[in-house]
Design an enzyme around this catalytic site. Sequence first.
Site, mmCIF file in Angstrom:
data_model
loop_
_atom_site.group_PDB
_atom_site.id
_atom_site.type_symbol
_atom_site.label_atom_id
_atom_site.label_comp_id
_atom_site.label_asym_id
_atom_site.label_seq_id
_atom_site.Cartn_x
_atom_site.Cartn_y
_atom_site.Cartn_z
ATOM 1 N N GLU A 184 0.845 -1.184 0.000
ATOM 2 C CA GLU A 184 0.000 0.000 0.000
ATOM 3 C C GLU A 184 0.887 1.242 0.000
ATOM 4 O O GLU A 184 1.833 1.301 0.776
ATOM 5 C CB GLU A 184 -0.916 0.039 1.231
ATOM 6 C CG GLU A 184 -1.917 1.179 1.126
ATOM 7 C CD GLU A 184 -2.902 1.216 2.304
ATOM 8 O OE1 GLU A 184 -2.859 0.354 3.178
ATOM 9 O OE2 GLU A 184 -3.700 2.145 2.311
ATOM 10 N N ALA B 243 1.943 -0.408 10.806
ATOM 11 C CA ALA B 243 1.591 -1.773 10.444
ATOM 12 C C ALA B 243 0.754 -1.751 9.177
ATOM 13 O O ALA B 243 0.327 -0.695 8.724
ATOM 14 C CB ALA B 243 0.792 -2.430 11.561
ATOM 15 N N GLU C 45 -2.403 -3.959 6.959
ATOM 16 C CA GLU C 45 -3.515 -4.899 7.117
ATOM 17 C C GLU C 45 -3.639 -5.946 6.014
ATOM 18 O O GLU C 45 -4.755 -6.430 5.754
ATOM 19 C CB GLU C 45 -4.809 -4.095 7.179
ATOM 20 C CG GLU C 45 -5.248 -3.411 5.851
ATOM 21 C CD GLU C 45 -4.834 -1.960 5.712
ATOM 22 O OE1 GLU C 45 -3.847 -1.555 6.364
ATOM 23 O OE2 GLU C 45 -5.488 -1.218 4.938
ATOM 24 N N ASN C 46 -2.562 -6.357 5.357
ATOM 25 C CA ASN C 46 -2.656 -7.359 4.285
ATOM 26 C C ASN C 46 -3.575 -8.517 4.678
ATOM 27 O O ASN C 46 -3.522 -9.001 5.799
ATOM 28 C CB ASN C 46 -1.269 -7.943 4.006
ATOM 29 C CG ASN C 46 -0.202 -6.872 3.952
ATOM 30 O OD1 ASN C 46 -0.268 -5.988 3.128
ATOM 31 N ND2 ASN C 46 0.757 -6.937 4.878
ATOM 32 N N GLU D 89 -5.509 -2.852 12.636
ATOM 33 C CA GLU D 89 -5.229 -3.682 11.447
ATOM 34 C C GLU D 89 -6.229 -4.823 11.353
ATOM 35 O O GLU D 89 -6.690 -5.164 10.260
ATOM 36 C CB GLU D 89 -3.802 -4.220 11.465
ATOM 37 C CG GLU D 89 -2.693 -3.170 11.622
ATOM 38 C CD GLU D 89 -2.801 -1.982 10.681
ATOM 39 O OE1 GLU D 89 -3.349 -2.134 9.574
ATOM 40 O OE2 GLU D 89 -2.342 -0.878 11.066
HETATM 41 N N1 B3K Z 1 -3.006 0.992 5.647
HETATM 42 C C1 B3K Z 1 -1.686 1.122 6.224
HETATM 43 C C2 B3K Z 1 -0.995 2.354 5.816
HETATM 44 C C3 B3K Z 1 -0.220 2.226 4.571
HETATM 45 C C4 B3K Z 1 0.652 3.433 4.334
HETATM 46 C C5 B3K Z 1 1.271 3.398 2.997
HETATM 47 N N2 B3K Z 1 2.176 4.496 2.752
HETATM 48 C C6 B3K Z 1 -1.736 1.063 7.714
HETATM 49 C C7 B3K Z 1 -3.026 1.385 8.326
HETATM 50 O O1 B3K Z 1 -3.525 2.474 8.272
HETATM 51 O O2 B3K Z 1 -3.606 0.493 8.871
HETATM 52 ZN ZN ZN Z 2 -5.471 1.847 8.720
#
Ligand code: B3K
Ligand code: ZN
Length: 885
Positions: A127, A268, A270-271, A304
């Site tokens: 991401e 972190a 969240e994959n 996450e």
């Molecule tokens: N979704 C990720 C953040 C990704 C940042 C990329 N530059 C973490 C979060 O907000 O849970």
């Molecule tokens: Zn998030």
Amino acid sequence: MRTEQPKMIYLKDYQAPEYLIDETHLTFELFEDHSLVHAQLVMRRNPERGAGLPPLVLDGQHLELVSLKLDDADLRQGDYQLDDSHLTLQPKAQAFTLDTTVRIHPETNTALEGLYKSGSMFCTQCEAEGFRKITYYLDRPDVMSKFTTTVVAEQHSYPVLLSNGNPIASGPGEDGRHWATWEDPFKKPAYLFALVAGDLWCVEDTFTTLSERTVALRIYVEPENIDKCQHAMTSLKKSMRWDEEVYGREYDLDIFMIVAVNDFNMGAMENKGLNIFNSSAVLARAETATDAAHQRVEAIVAHEYFHNWSGNRVTCRDWFQLSLKEGFTVFRDAGFSADMNSATVKRIQDVAYLRTHQFAEDAGPMAHPVRPDSFIEISNFYTLTVYEKGSEVVGMIHTLLGPEGFRKGSDLYFERHDGQAVTCDDFIKAMEDANGVDLTQFKRWYSQAGTPRLAVGESYDAAAKTYSLTFRQSCPPTPDKMEKLPFVIPVELGLLDSQGAEIPLRLAGEAAANGTSRVISVTEAEQTFTFVDIPEQPLPSLLRGFSAPVKLSFPYNRDQLMFLMQHDSDGFNRWDAGQQLSVQVLQELIAQHQQGASLTLDPRLVSALRSVLSDESLDQAMVAEMLSLPSEAYLTEISEVADVEAIHVAREFARQQLAENLFEGLWLRYEANRDLSKRTPYMAEAEHFARRALQNIALSYLMLTDKPEVLSATLDQFDTADNMTERLTALAVLVNSPFETEKAKALEVFAENFKGNPLVMDQWFSVQAGSPLPGGLARVKALMEHPAFNIKNPNKVRALIGAFAGQNLINFHAADGSGYRFLADLVIQLNGFNPQIASRQLAPLTRWRKYDSARQALMKAELERILASGGLSADVFEVVSKSLA
Ligand code: B3K
Ligand code: ZN
């Protein structure tokens, strides 16, 4: 680094993808000096975009194309075009299969985006747009695909091979290698892809869902950290239960994994089924992590995990909609933390943070709406506005609809959009449809930047027994120069009589009173609300619980604020009254300092805090919050022109005076809690957090008195504490004290004891970087030479440079500009290998408009020097150019 000027991307240009990818089959062959990625993409024309077959344009960066096949036929040069960031070719049919092989270099990837190495392990961060650094792809969140992933690596160094979903097969390979295949049954965008290969150990547990399915839970860490996973595991199980109970959301795969890595650009990720965490957001145990770190782990694990629904099952159509998942998920994790700990204290901390940092962002050159209209580099939009203000916006919907209405709305949202990539409008629509309300005007919160001001005036008519409140809202100009229309501002309020009792609230025109605390919606630029049956001139308690992210002003005098501190039934507003009182007192001291007068502290602040300190019925965490004066950063934010020195001098003077005048009360509270800490083993639990918070703030005041009994108590706490919360506080107060010998010894002992633990060493760096004593920059420069410092590790950069430039305002803003020069040099250096971290560290320089003209000139000159340094990443270019615009 790019050569051409980075381009602006606009929300209004959004178009659905020309092609879709139904299946994605990946094979990774990992080696020490390169890796090969084979991708088989099962694709088709997007029926939404009509019948023709336009060229297929795949994203790809830093990829070496090894082979390319369309429906099994090799493509040769001339059959396709390659540039810096795309592979373009011509499909021949509505449906087709594309096979690519690319060579990449995770071993030299210092930007920590895409596939990279952290220490000896391989890991990914995709991401927002990192997947294009792994393979050629339609790297956008509205392209959702079913992934199968095979990882092949040397068995001895990489015994553990992970990806998203469920493990379906594994086996030995040739030359001491082995492989594992994972299949994710849920369609997902590429940004949720993850892969890990390493020598990892894991802590295992299980969770039984509401519908009685057993889910395997695993936290993978490097072997030396296996004893620091329990808190994260407990937090995970609590999160899973909470999401079932509060949102009716169950986990969907058979396995949920978290992997801790040391080199990570943020907290972190969240994959799907395989969350990858900064080790600082997973590892926690009493001896090495503070209470704050424990609470942060709990919150991030929850955040996450909650993304599995708010983000993964229902994802974003495009990156302008980022707050759809982030604002909502922050709102969800805040609700969780509030339920696990003290809800009022959680709210106080969140609001203090928002008002200090998000309000500053919203008043600066990077100000943008919760849903931005344009960006150059999306990585720059993982902001306080998208996250924290976005959460406030969701919170206002919750306030307006009530908990049941909100739950109906979220149920409808998840049900309607499961498996889809949607927009903030879809979220609002679900809330509207489930409740039969119209949120059209409310949606301005998504499109208008800037923090609204809400000025409130009152008038009491004793004869008619009516009391009127008049609200005037306005929104300051922002860089987009957009004209601002009135917001919907939910204001929760109550009215107190002269005894401090709450008066029943009946608005003119209503048949009867309706409670003593209620929400009114301010929707016009100017609007008056009249309450009837008000027997005496009341004192209003406004914006309870901080019901809207606005700057509210009401002409309270200090006695009224003290009254609210004592009597308001809303805990948040009691705290806020104390903050407003402190602000008034501190601003008076600031003015005295500026006039060269001798400083005198209003004794009312002392007596107000004395009552708080002696109130045994108050939650101790609340007492600790109330004793904390507004930070220098907050005082800066609310200043027209911030006077760095006056703010620092005034606040230190007030702290000193409070310490001397409240010595006995502080000492009693300190000793009682220190005694408990000595007698009871550490627990990561709300009540324990609360008493240590009070113990430690008391100690930080007490040490200002230079009394020998305090010094010995501090040394004893440093030497004998069984936990990092007490030990680190003792270290911090020593570092900020004049006791040079004790300070040097404590720093040395601490570093010696914890040299093997990078996360603890981060704390050691931060405590020193944040010390306001003179000579801050020289200390930071010396610490950069320390063997434990490593500029390639984001945690180290944040611990040392971030703490210095972000928290040590008096040193960073040294009048000679040395702090600015230092930061600019660093940003130029970081830009060369990690653009995201470079761009983040830049933030303090973007605030130049807040300062006096001499500092403004110095800060701008450094921004210009960065701009002229050449080879700027899009990340840094965007922030610098917008700051100078
Ligand atoms: N979704 C990720 C953040 C990704 C940042 C990329 N530059 C973490 C979060 O907000 O849970
Ligand atoms: Zn998030």
